[in-house]
Write an enzyme that holds these catalytic residues in place. Structure first.
Site, PDB file in Angstrom:
ATOM      1  N   SER A 147       0.815  -1.219   0.000  1.00  0.00           N
ATOM      2  CA  SER A 147       0.000   0.000   0.000  1.00  0.00           C
ATOM      3  C   SER A 147       0.848   1.268   0.000  1.00  0.00           C
ATOM      4  O   SER A 147       2.064   1.229   0.214  1.00  0.00           O
ATOM      5  CB  SER A 147      -0.929   0.048   1.219  1.00  0.00           C
ATOM      6  OG  SER A 147      -0.273   0.687   2.313  1.00  0.00           O
ATOM      7  N   ILE A 148       0.143   2.376  -0.194  1.00  0.00           N
ATOM      8  CA  ILE A 148       0.772   3.699  -0.221  1.00  0.00           C
ATOM      9  C   ILE A 148       1.447   4.034   1.109  1.00  0.00           C
ATOM     10  O   ILE A 148       2.352   4.872   1.168  1.00  0.00           O
ATOM     11  CB  ILE A 148      -0.291   4.773  -0.581  1.00  0.00           C
ATOM     12  CG1 ILE A 148       0.376   6.089  -0.944  1.00  0.00           C
ATOM     13  CG2 ILE A 148      -1.322   4.946   0.547  1.00  0.00           C
ATOM     14  CD1 ILE A 148      -0.490   7.043  -1.715  1.00  0.00           C
ATOM     15  N   LYS A 149       1.020   3.346   2.186  1.00  0.00           N
ATOM     16  CA  LYS A 149       1.528   3.697   3.508  1.00  0.00           C
ATOM     17  C   LYS A 149       2.976   3.287   3.727  1.00  0.00           C
ATOM     18  O   LYS A 149       3.610   3.764   4.663  1.00  0.00           O
ATOM     19  CB  LYS A 149       0.629   3.090   4.576  1.00  0.00           C
ATOM     20  CG  LYS A 149      -0.722   3.777   4.650  1.00  0.00           C
ATOM     21  CD  LYS A 149      -0.549   5.255   4.981  1.00  0.00           C
ATOM     22  CE  LYS A 149      -1.851   5.876   5.387  1.00  0.00           C
ATOM     23  NZ  LYS A 149      -1.684   7.223   5.920  1.00  0.00           N
ATOM     24  N   ASP A 150       3.496   2.408   2.850  1.00  0.00           N
ATOM     25  CA  ASP A 150       4.924   2.088   2.953  1.00  0.00           C
ATOM     26  C   ASP A 150       5.762   3.370   2.864  1.00  0.00           C
ATOM     27  O   ASP A 150       6.846   3.450   3.421  1.00  0.00           O
ATOM     28  CB  ASP A 150       5.354   1.161   1.805  1.00  0.00           C
ATOM     29  CG  ASP A 150       4.854  -0.258   1.997  1.00  0.00           C
ATOM     30  OD1 ASP A 150       4.105  -0.500   2.965  1.00  0.00           O
ATOM     31  OD2 ASP A 150       5.210  -1.118   1.176  1.00  0.00           O
ATOM     32  N   ARG A 151       5.251   4.359   2.136  1.00  0.00           N
ATOM     33  CA  ARG A 151       6.015   5.597   1.925  1.00  0.00           C
ATOM     34  C   ARG A 151       6.228   6.379   3.212  1.00  0.00           C
ATOM     35  O   ARG A 151       7.197   7.103   3.340  1.00  0.00           O
ATOM     36  CB  ARG A 151       5.277   6.494   0.917  1.00  0.00           C
ATOM     37  CG  ARG A 151       5.204   5.918  -0.476  1.00  0.00           C
ATOM     38  CD  ARG A 151       4.344   6.813  -1.337  1.00  0.00           C
ATOM     39  NE  ARG A 151       4.132   6.278  -2.674  1.00  0.00           N
ATOM     40  CZ  ARG A 151       4.949   6.486  -3.694  1.00  0.00           C
ATOM     41  NH1 ARG A 151       6.023   7.229  -3.555  1.00  0.00           N
ATOM     42  NH2 ARG A 151       4.692   5.964  -4.874  1.00  0.00           N
TER      43      ARG A 151
END
Ligand code: PMP
Length: 312
Positions: free
Chosen positions: A46-50
């Site tokens: 997901s985008i939350k890895d960023r």
């Protein structure tokens, strides 16, 4: 060694630089073309890895998180997964407080990474038993505990200002009329908007918002879309950067997620469905030589027992 130079040091080194893909069938005839930025390509899905590494580094540099400490966070799932993955790499213990509407698939993934999970009832933020309030108290009571604070730490929007925004700019050559994102913490939409508008102030940034969230102007009621929509304005959301918010119902978002899988081969979550519903509306207002980019925050594998077990 030079000959192995392309091998990455850890999974954290393959976060970001996600692909954009055109929608071929789920479009708006005569309107702008739509491309999806597929954040499921990140190693944690997901985008939350960023934001995971950014939050951890921020906490470590400020002395709030000590070596061998425990990462504590309130999460609807994807931030937890990203933090659990990073915690495994960096050697921290992790505990996550999640609302009970969160999918069992995401709870299973957190546990697979070795994290502890506390599932609590989904309550508004004003309630002391809201998942964010419980997580904050838990971190305080735990020796070495550190509340990561994705809803307040500016490292969150900054991570998107430094990566997500520039990637959209680079991969479109700056030729993008509108970007669609949602807001849970608001980190994604704030960071993207701040970067893109610093390059070209005419780029529209439009929020897709679950019906029941206050961001699009209605009064709060619970909704099923996971990861976005709010009953208050988090410190990580700079609302002044968002041109407008468009509400989307759970049913429309989930129907669109199913269409994306069947007609485009893109297995994404319910929030992605909401982004695409909004992208279609915005594309209708623009011309066929223009581009709308919609952010697809996560994968449909998180929702096999909910969105994708319904048959319509
Ligand atoms: N969709 C999903 C599935 C998410 O997990 C999140 C993160 N909470 C978002 C959208 C919204 O991202 P942000 O927190 O950056 O606003």
């Amino acid at each position: 060694m030079e000959r192995w130079a392309r091998i990455k040091t850890t999974v954290l080194d393959v976060v970001g630089d996600t692909p954009m893909v055109w929608l071929q069938r789920v479009g708006t005839p005569g309107g702008a073309r739509i491309a999806l930025k597929l954040e499921s390509f990140n190693p944690g899905g997901s985008i939350k890895d960023r934001i995971a590494l950014a939050l951890i580094q921020d906490a470590a540099h400020s002395g709030r998180l000590l070596p061998g400490g425990t990462i504590v966070e309130a999460t609807a799932g994807n931030t937890g997964i990203a933090l659990a993955m990073a915690a495994a790499v960096l050697g921290y213990r992790s505990i996550f407080v999640v609302p009970d509407k969160m999918s069992p698939e995401k709870v299973g993934i957190l546990k697979a990474y070795g994290a502890e999970v506390r599932v609590v009832a989904d309550k508004p933020r004003s309630d002391p038993d809201n998942y964010q309030n419980i997580a904050r108290k838990l971190a305080q009571s735990l020796p070495g505990g550190c509340y990561m604070g994705q809803f307040e730490r500016q490292a969150n929007p900054e991570a998107h200002f430094l990566s997500t925004g520039p990637e959209i700019w680079k991969d479109t050559g700056g030729n993008v009329a509108a970007v669609i994102a949602g807001a849970g913490t608001g980190g994604t939409i704030t960071g993207i908007a701040r970067y893109l508008k610093s390059q070209d102030a005419t780029i529209q940034v439009i929020g897709a918002d679950p019906e029941g969230s206050i961001l699009s102007g209605g009064s709060y009621h619970p909704f099923k879309i996971e990861g976005m929509g709010e009953d208050y304005i988090p410190e990580t959301l700079d609302i002044g950067l968002v041109d407008r918010w468009i509400p989307v119902s759970d049913d429309d978002a989930f129907a669109m997620a199913r269409r994306l899988a069947r007609e485009e081969g893109i297995l994404a979550g319910g929030s992605t469905g909401a982004m695409v519903v909004v992208a279609q509306m915005v594309a209708q207002e623009l011309s066929s030589d223009q581009l709308v980019v919609a952010v697809a925050p996560d994968t449909g594998r998180n929702y096999l027992n909910s969105i994708f077990s319904e048959t319509p």
